[in-house]
Design a protein around this motif. Structure first.
Motif, mmCIF file in Angstrom:
data_model
loop_
_atom_site.group_PDB
_atom_site.id
_atom_site.type_symbol
_atom_site.label_atom_id
_atom_site.label_comp_id
_atom_site.label_asym_id
_atom_site.label_seq_id
_atom_site.Cartn_x
_atom_site.Cartn_y
_atom_site.Cartn_z
ATOM 1 N N ALA A 1 29.018 27.946 -15.512
ATOM 2 C CA ALA A 1 28.753 29.271 -14.940
ATOM 3 C C ALA A 1 29.418 29.371 -13.576
ATOM 4 C CB ALA A 1 27.254 29.518 -14.818
ATOM 5 N N ILE B 1 21.106 36.644 -6.990
ATOM 6 C CA ILE B 1 20.497 35.309 -6.888
ATOM 7 C C ILE B 1 20.586 34.746 -5.467
ATOM 8 C CG2 ILE B 1 20.941 34.787 -9.322
ATOM 9 C CD1 ILE B 1 23.298 33.039 -8.391
ATOM 10 N N ILE C 1 23.180 26.549 -19.158
ATOM 11 C CA ILE C 1 23.998 26.175 -17.998
ATOM 12 C C ILE C 1 23.641 24.776 -17.486
ATOM 13 C CG2 ILE C 1 24.709 26.830 -15.665
ATOM 14 C CD1 ILE C 1 25.559 28.722 -18.022
ATOM 15 N N LEU D 1 24.471 36.646 -16.254
ATOM 16 C CA LEU D 1 23.264 35.960 -16.716
ATOM 17 C C LEU D 1 22.067 36.281 -15.833
ATOM 18 C CD1 LEU D 1 24.811 32.452 -17.516
ATOM 19 C CD2 LEU D 1 24.513 34.412 -19.042
ATOM 20 N N ARG D 2 22.341 36.500 -14.539
ATOM 21 C CA ARG D 2 21.274 36.930 -13.628
ATOM 22 C C ARG D 2 21.907 37.580 -12.404
ATOM 23 N NH1 ARG D 2 15.837 33.743 -11.831
ATOM 24 N NH2 ARG D 2 15.857 33.363 -14.095
ATOM 25 N N ASP E 1 23.614 31.629 -22.438
ATOM 26 C CA ASP E 1 22.293 31.983 -21.924
ATOM 27 C C ASP E 1 22.045 31.108 -20.698
ATOM 28 O OD1 ASP E 1 19.127 31.402 -21.936
ATOM 29 O OD2 ASP E 1 19.516 33.373 -22.830
ATOM 30 N N GLU E 2 21.196 31.566 -19.796
ATOM 31 C CA GLU E 2 20.941 30.783 -18.585
ATOM 32 C C GLU E 2 20.457 29.374 -18.920
ATOM 33 O OE1 GLU E 2 18.002 31.042 -14.728
ATOM 34 O OE2 GLU E 2 18.918 32.929 -15.432
ATOM 35 N N ARG E 3 19.750 29.226 -20.045
ATOM 36 C CA ARG E 3 19.241 27.908 -20.440
ATOM 37 C C ARG E 3 20.356 26.956 -20.846
ATOM 38 N NH1 ARG E 3 14.977 30.294 -24.668
ATOM 39 N NH2 ARG E 3 16.825 31.613 -24.945
ATOM 40 N N GLY F 1 28.374 33.803 -16.887
ATOM 41 C CA GLY F 1 28.683 32.819 -17.922
ATOM 42 C C GLY F 1 29.491 33.447 -19.038
ATOM 43 N N TRP G 1 21.319 21.086 -12.427
ATOM 44 C CA TRP G 1 22.671 21.633 -12.532
ATOM 45 C C TRP G 1 23.601 20.926 -11.546
ATOM 46 C CZ3 TRP G 1 22.051 27.722 -12.578
ATOM 47 C CH2 TRP G 1 21.344 28.095 -13.729
ATOM 48 N N LEU H 1 25.012 35.305 -11.309
ATOM 49 C CA LEU H 1 25.344 34.125 -12.105
ATOM 50 C C LEU H 1 26.082 34.612 -13.347
ATOM 51 C CD1 LEU H 1 24.892 30.990 -12.351
ATOM 52 C CD2 LEU H 1 22.978 31.559 -13.880
ATOM 53 N N HIS I 1 17.037 24.893 -10.118
ATOM 54 C CA HIS I 1 17.755 24.280 -11.248
ATOM 55 C C HIS I 1 18.387 22.983 -10.747
ATOM 56 C CE1 HIS I 1 17.300 27.833 -13.824
ATOM 57 N NE2 HIS I 1 17.556 28.557 -12.744
#
Length: 376
Positions: free
Chosen positions: A253, A273, A206, A269-270, A202-204, A197, A229, A195, A226
Motif C-alpha cells: 500500500a 489517516i 496490507i 482503502l482508508r 483490502d486493508e487486512r 492499495g 506492517w 491509504l 498496524h
C-alpha cells in the motif's frame, strides 16, 4: 535593622541617578554615531567592547558584581549600538539594496519545477499558486529542482519547507543556503493522507507501506495501530503510489493523496489517516532572481553566531527593540562544526520600513554569514 521602606527609598534614589546617567550616555551615543557617519566606521567594534568590559569588571568588588557588571554593560552597549543603527537609517545611510522591487511576479511564460511525479503534493501547491495550466515539469529530488533554476531550465521551483505536524523539511533549509535562489512566495495547502492499495485489495491484506518519510511521521498513530506492517520511505508520495501499482502486490500500500488513486489506478482503502485532521504543509516558491513584490510583508533570513553565552539572545534582541514579530525560528547544524548551528528566522515587515532596516543592519554587523533568503 533598617526599615524596608527606607531601603526602598534609597534604591529609588540610586535608580533615578542611573536613569539620568543612562540618558547622558545615550546622548553621547549620538556623537559617536555622527563620527561613524562621517568616517564610515562600522558601529560594532567587538574588540573595543571586550576591552571595555574587562576594564569595568576589574572595578567590581566581588565575583557576583563582576558578573553583573558585565551583563549590565553588555546591555548598555547593545542599546547604544541599536541607537546608532537607528540614527544611520534616519540619516538615509542604507546598505546597498540587494533586492529589486517589482509590482508583481510575471509567470505567464514561466517554467515551473516541482519534485516528484504527477499527483505529488508539491504539484498541488504549484497549481494553487501558479494555476492548473502553468508550464511545469517534475524532477526526482529537491536538489534537482534547485539545480534546474541554477542552470536556467526553470524560472521557479516549489518546495515544501514545513509541516504543521512533522515539523521542518530540513533538507530544503540546507538547500536555501547551498544555492543562490530566493524565496518570492509561499503556499499553504491542507494535507489529507489516504491509504491506497490495488483495486482488489483490502486493508487486512496490507503488510508493507510506502510513502515519503514526512508522511510516515504524519500518519504515525495509524501506522502504530498496524505494528506488524513494514514501512519504507521513498522520495515522494506519488512515487509510492506508482510503485504499488507497478509492483502489483496485493499486500503493498501507499500513503498519498486520494488523487493518486485516480492517477495510478488504485483504490482508497482508508481516508484521512493523518494524526492531525488539520494537517497542513507550507511550500515556498523560489527563483534565481533577487526580487520582491509590492505585497511582500514577510522576510526570511539566516545567520550564524559565535559559540558563546548570550550570542543568540543579542541577535534576537534586534527584533524586540525594533518591534518586529518573529513568526518562525529554526536551527540547522553547521558542517564540520559539531554542536554549532545556523539559525533561520522569518519575521513580519517590509524592506522599506525603518524598523526592518535597523534590525537587518544590526544583524548584518553582529552575526556571521548573514543572508537574506527572500521577502514575500
Amino acid at each position: 535593622m533598617k526599615d524596608l521602606l527606607d531601603i526602598r527609598k534609597d534604591i529609588d534614589k540610586i535608580d533615578e541617578q542611573i536613569v539620568k546617567l543612562y540618558e547622558e550616555r545615550m546622548k553621547l551615543t549620538s556623537d559617536v554615531a555622527e563620527y561613524k557617519i562621517n568616517t564610515g566606521k562600522q558601529v560594532f567594534d567587538k574588540e573595543r567592547e571586550e576591552s571595555k568590559l574587562a576594564t569595568l569588571q576589574k572595578k567590581a568588588e566581588s565575583d557576583f558584581t563582576r558578573h553583573g557588571i558585565r551583563e549590565l554593560f553588555e546591555q548598555i552597549m547593545a542599546m547604544s549600538r541599536k541607537k546608532q543603527y537607528k540614527l544611520l537609517t534616519e540619516h538615509g545611510i542604507m546598505p546597498p539594496q540587494e533586492f529589486e522591487p517589482i509590482h508583481t511576479l510575471d509567470y505567464s511564460n514561466a517554467r515551473i519545477v516541482f519534485q516528484g511525479l504527477e499527483g505529488a503534493y508539491s504539484q498541488l501547491a504549484m497549481e494553487q499558486f501558479f494555476g492548473e495550466n502553468c508550464n511545469n515539469f517534475h524532477v526526482e529530488s529537491w536538489k534537482d529542482a534547485m539545480e534546474a533554476i541554477k542552470n536556467g531550465e526553470a524560472d521557479y521551483a516549489v518546495l515544501p519547507i514545513e509541516n504543521s505536524s512533522a515539523g521542518i523539511v530540513s533538507e530544503n533549509y540546507d538547500l536555501l543556503v547551498e544555492y543562490d535562489n530566493y524565496i518570492v512566495g509561499e503556499q499553504i495547502i491542507r494535507i489529507d493522507h489516504a491509504l491506497l492499495g490495488l483495486e482488489d485489495a483490502d486493508e487486512r491484506d496490507i503488510r508493507t507501506v510506502y510513502s515519503h518519510k514526512q508522511s510516515l511521521m504524519q500518519c504515525s498513530e495509524f501506522l502504530d495501530s498496524h505494528a506488524d506492517w513494514e514501512k519504507f520511505s521513498v522520495s515522494n508520495n506519488a512515487v509510492a503510489a506508482k510503485k504499488v501499482k507497478e509492483d502489483g502486490e496485493i499486500s503493498h500500500a501507499a500513503i498519498a493523496s486520494a488523487k493518486n488513486a485516480q492517477i495510478y489506478g488504485l483504490k482508497v482503502l482508508r481516508n484521512s489517516i493523518q494524526n492531525n485532521k488539520n494537517n497542513s504543509t507550507r511550500f515556498i516558491v523560489v527563483t534565481g532572481k533577487k526580487v520582491y513584490t509590492d505585497q511582500a510583508d514577510r522576510i526570511s533570513i539566516c545567520f550564524e553566531i559565535n559559540h558563546e553565552s548570550g550570542a543568540l539572545y543579542h541577535a534576537l534582541s534586534h527584533f524586540i527593540y525594533n518591534g518586529l514579530n518573529m513568526t518562525n525560528i529554526q536551527s540547522r547544524p553547521l558542517q564540520n562544526k559539531n554542536w554549532e548551528y545556523r539559525f533561520f528566522v522569518d519575521f513580519e515587515g517590509r524592506f522599506e520600513d525603518h524598523a526592518v532596516q535597523n534590525a537587518l543592519r544590526g544583524l548584518r554587523e553582529e552575526t556571521i554569514a548573514f543572508r537574506i533568503l527572500g521577502t514575500y
